[in-house]
Design an enzyme around this catalytic site. Structure first.
Site, mmCIF file in Angstrom:
data_model
loop_
_atom_site.group_PDB
_atom_site.id
_atom_site.type_symbol
_atom_site.label_atom_id
_atom_site.label_comp_id
_atom_site.label_asym_id
_atom_site.label_seq_id
_atom_site.Cartn_x
_atom_site.Cartn_y
_atom_site.Cartn_z
ATOM 1 N N ASN A 169 53.948 20.520 85.582
ATOM 2 C CA ASN A 169 54.196 21.916 85.927
ATOM 3 C C ASN A 169 55.522 22.442 85.390
ATOM 4 O O ASN A 169 55.706 23.641 85.251
ATOM 5 C CB ASN A 169 54.148 22.119 87.445
ATOM 6 C CG ASN A 169 55.005 21.143 88.194
ATOM 7 O OD1 ASN A 169 54.833 19.930 88.073
ATOM 8 N ND2 ASN A 169 55.957 21.646 88.966
ATOM 9 N N ALA B 30 43.342 27.423 93.598
ATOM 10 C CA ALA B 30 42.739 28.608 92.964
ATOM 11 C C ALA B 30 43.780 29.591 92.427
ATOM 12 O O ALA B 30 43.549 30.250 91.414
ATOM 13 C CB ALA B 30 41.831 29.318 93.963
ATOM 14 N N HIS B 31 44.947 29.678 93.090
ATOM 15 C CA HIS B 31 45.898 30.724 92.666
ATOM 16 C C HIS B 31 46.594 30.396 91.351
ATOM 17 O O HIS B 31 47.357 31.207 90.824
ATOM 18 C CB HIS B 31 46.937 31.000 93.755
ATOM 19 C CG HIS B 31 47.978 29.952 93.916
ATOM 20 N ND1 HIS B 31 49.268 30.116 93.444
ATOM 21 C CD2 HIS B 31 47.952 28.726 94.474
ATOM 22 C CE1 HIS B 31 49.973 29.032 93.726
ATOM 23 N NE2 HIS B 31 49.206 28.180 94.355
ATOM 24 N N CYS C 62 58.960 25.558 92.660
ATOM 25 C CA CYS C 62 59.073 24.796 93.892
ATOM 26 C C CYS C 62 60.492 24.303 94.131
ATOM 27 O O CYS C 62 60.837 23.885 95.209
ATOM 28 C CB CYS C 62 58.103 23.627 93.845
ATOM 29 S SG CYS C 62 56.504 24.154 93.256
HETATM 30 N N1 PLP Z 1 50.716 20.189 91.714
HETATM 31 C C1 PLP Z 1 51.222 20.906 90.710
HETATM 32 C C2 PLP Z 1 51.280 20.311 89.335
HETATM 33 C C3 PLP Z 1 51.691 22.212 90.935
HETATM 34 O O1 PLP Z 1 52.181 22.935 89.919
HETATM 35 C C4 PLP Z 1 51.621 22.732 92.253
HETATM 36 C C5 PLP Z 1 52.180 24.060 92.534
HETATM 37 O O2 PLP Z 1 53.066 24.539 91.872
HETATM 38 C C6 PLP Z 1 51.057 21.938 93.266
HETATM 39 C C7 PLP Z 1 50.624 20.665 92.959
HETATM 40 C C8 PLP Z 1 50.896 22.454 94.661
HETATM 41 O O3 PLP Z 1 49.995 23.525 94.668
HETATM 42 P P1 PLP Z 1 49.888 24.499 95.940
HETATM 43 O O4 PLP Z 1 51.292 24.957 96.236
HETATM 44 O O5 PLP Z 1 48.998 25.602 95.475
HETATM 45 O O6 PLP Z 1 49.329 23.729 97.054
#
Ligand code: PLP
Length: 370
Positions: free
Chosen positions: A151, A200-201, A322
């Site tokens: 990410n 989904a988002h 995050c």
């Molecule tokens: N894993 C990855 C690679 C992500 O980029 C994200 C969110 O940024 C997540 C897990 C967690 O997703 P969510 O916050 O939609 O539960």
């Protein structure tokens, strides 16, 4: 303000909104999908269609699609679910240093409960050598969990090879595919993936809904996180959110439709951006290797650019969304042995379905002026 943070979240596709509005406006589909009367059965039918839409996107069977509140729940269910259920076989888990916090946090929790976790180190481009996975697997290993597309950097891991290794050793293999869905093709059957998480988002659907793919043959045994009404084959209790789920299904259908053309268009925009950045900031450094990166993410260090000034015109991420509330250096870039100074000058631009060439040019001008 130019939006370049599609990896943090995507706007909903108008077709997704339309599909959800039909469910919310039509008094016929407000029923509880678990109810046996017509109202319930109508809602349940819509949900079953969504399982087909998602299954088709990743080459699964509809009955392998478990609906959740999002990837964080899917990841927790996959990792804790296997750990608790299979701890009599062993208590060792293999993952990497470049996982999202949802995986790392879950593994840290399990480590406190007495599980042992091996965190594999990436190379300087963020790539995990599949041989390391093979070497890390022991007799007491019960799960391997690997991120598909990172990410922060967009690095794509070799899921085919890792899947083959896990299957040969009969170790369940979980893939965090949150940033891969709709960006690169996924085939759980041929890639030997046993568990796969998505939100989904991140692919133009609504927030608050996601999927855990759970392989049926060979069946992956999980202990549920949520107990109660027995929904989702007893793996995830709680009344299903029909309108959210319908949005997820439409988003999955569109992701599949656009897979042939959209990633290519976005890659061209990403390449245009990188070329423009190199001209505007000759000292800019790429964090990763363009040839093995997903099309939508560009992580670059921009020495001399006033990032606070740039943030007035562009929505982007420093590190990943995050982390943005904490000032600690990105654990992903640190694991890639990028010097601290370069890490603090690094930004992530992420592009998507509604990004235009004109926006890329405006972004390059904004970088030049900041
Ligand atoms: N894993 C990855 C690679 C992500 O980029 C994200 C969110 O940024 C997540 C897990 C967690 O997703 P969510 O916050 O939609 O539960």
């Amino acid at each position: 303000m130019i939006y370049c943070d599609y990896a943090a979240s995507t706007p909903m596709d108008p077709q997704v909104v339309d599909a959800m509005l039909v469910v919310m406006r039509d008094v016929g589909v407000f029923g509880n999908p678990s109810s046996s009367h017509t109202y319930g059965r109508d809602a349940a039918r819509l949900i079953e269609k969504v399982r087909q839409q998602v299954a088709s996107l990743i080459n699964a069977n509809p009955n392998e699609i478990m609906l959740t509140s999002g990837a964080t729940e899917s990841i927790n269910t996959a990792i804790k679910g296997v750990a608790v259920r299979q701890q009599t076989k062993g208590r060792h888990i293999v993952t990497t240093q470049v996982e999202h916090g949802a995986v790392l946090g879950t593994c840290q929790y399990l480590a406190k409960q007495g599980f042992e976790v091996t965190y594999l180190k990436p190379d300087r481009q963020g790539f995990i050598n599949p041989t390391l996975v093979e070497q890390a697997i022991r007799d007491d290993t019960i799960l391997v969990s690997i991120i598909h597309v990172n990410n922060e950097t967009g690095a794509i891991q070799d899921i085919n090879r890792i899947g083959g290794i896990c299957r040969a050793k009969q170790i369940p293999f979980h893939v965090d595919a949150v940033q891969a869905i709709g960006k690169i093709p996924i085939d759980v059957a041929n890639q030997n993936i046993d568990l796969l998480s998505m939100s989904a988002h991140k692919f133009y659907g609504p927030k608050g809904t996601g999927v855990l793919y759970v392989r049926c043959a060979p069946y992956v045994k999980l202990t549920p996180l949520l107990h109660g009404g027995g929904q989702e084959k007893g793996l995830r209790a709680g009344t299903s959110a029909t309108h959210q789920i319908v949005g997820l299904g439409k988003a999955a259908e569109l992701a599949q439709q656009y897979l042939a053309t959209e990633p290519q268009r976005i890659r061209q925009l990403r390449d245009r951006l990188w070329q423009g950045i190199q001209q505007a900031v000759p000292a800019a450094k790429l964090n990763g290797d363009l040839s093995t990166m997903a099309p939508h993410i560009l992580n670059v260090s921009l020495p001399g650019v006033d990032l606070a000034e740039l943030a007035k015109y562009v929505a982007f991420s420093q590190g990943s969304a995050c982390h943005s509330e904490s000032q600690t250096a990105s654990h992903v870039l640190t694991a890639m042995q990028i010097p601290l100074e370069q890490i603090y000058q690094s930004v992530r631009f992420s592009l998507g379905r509604f990004t235009t060439a004109a926006e890329i040019d405006q972004l390059i001008s904004a970088i030049q002026m900041s």
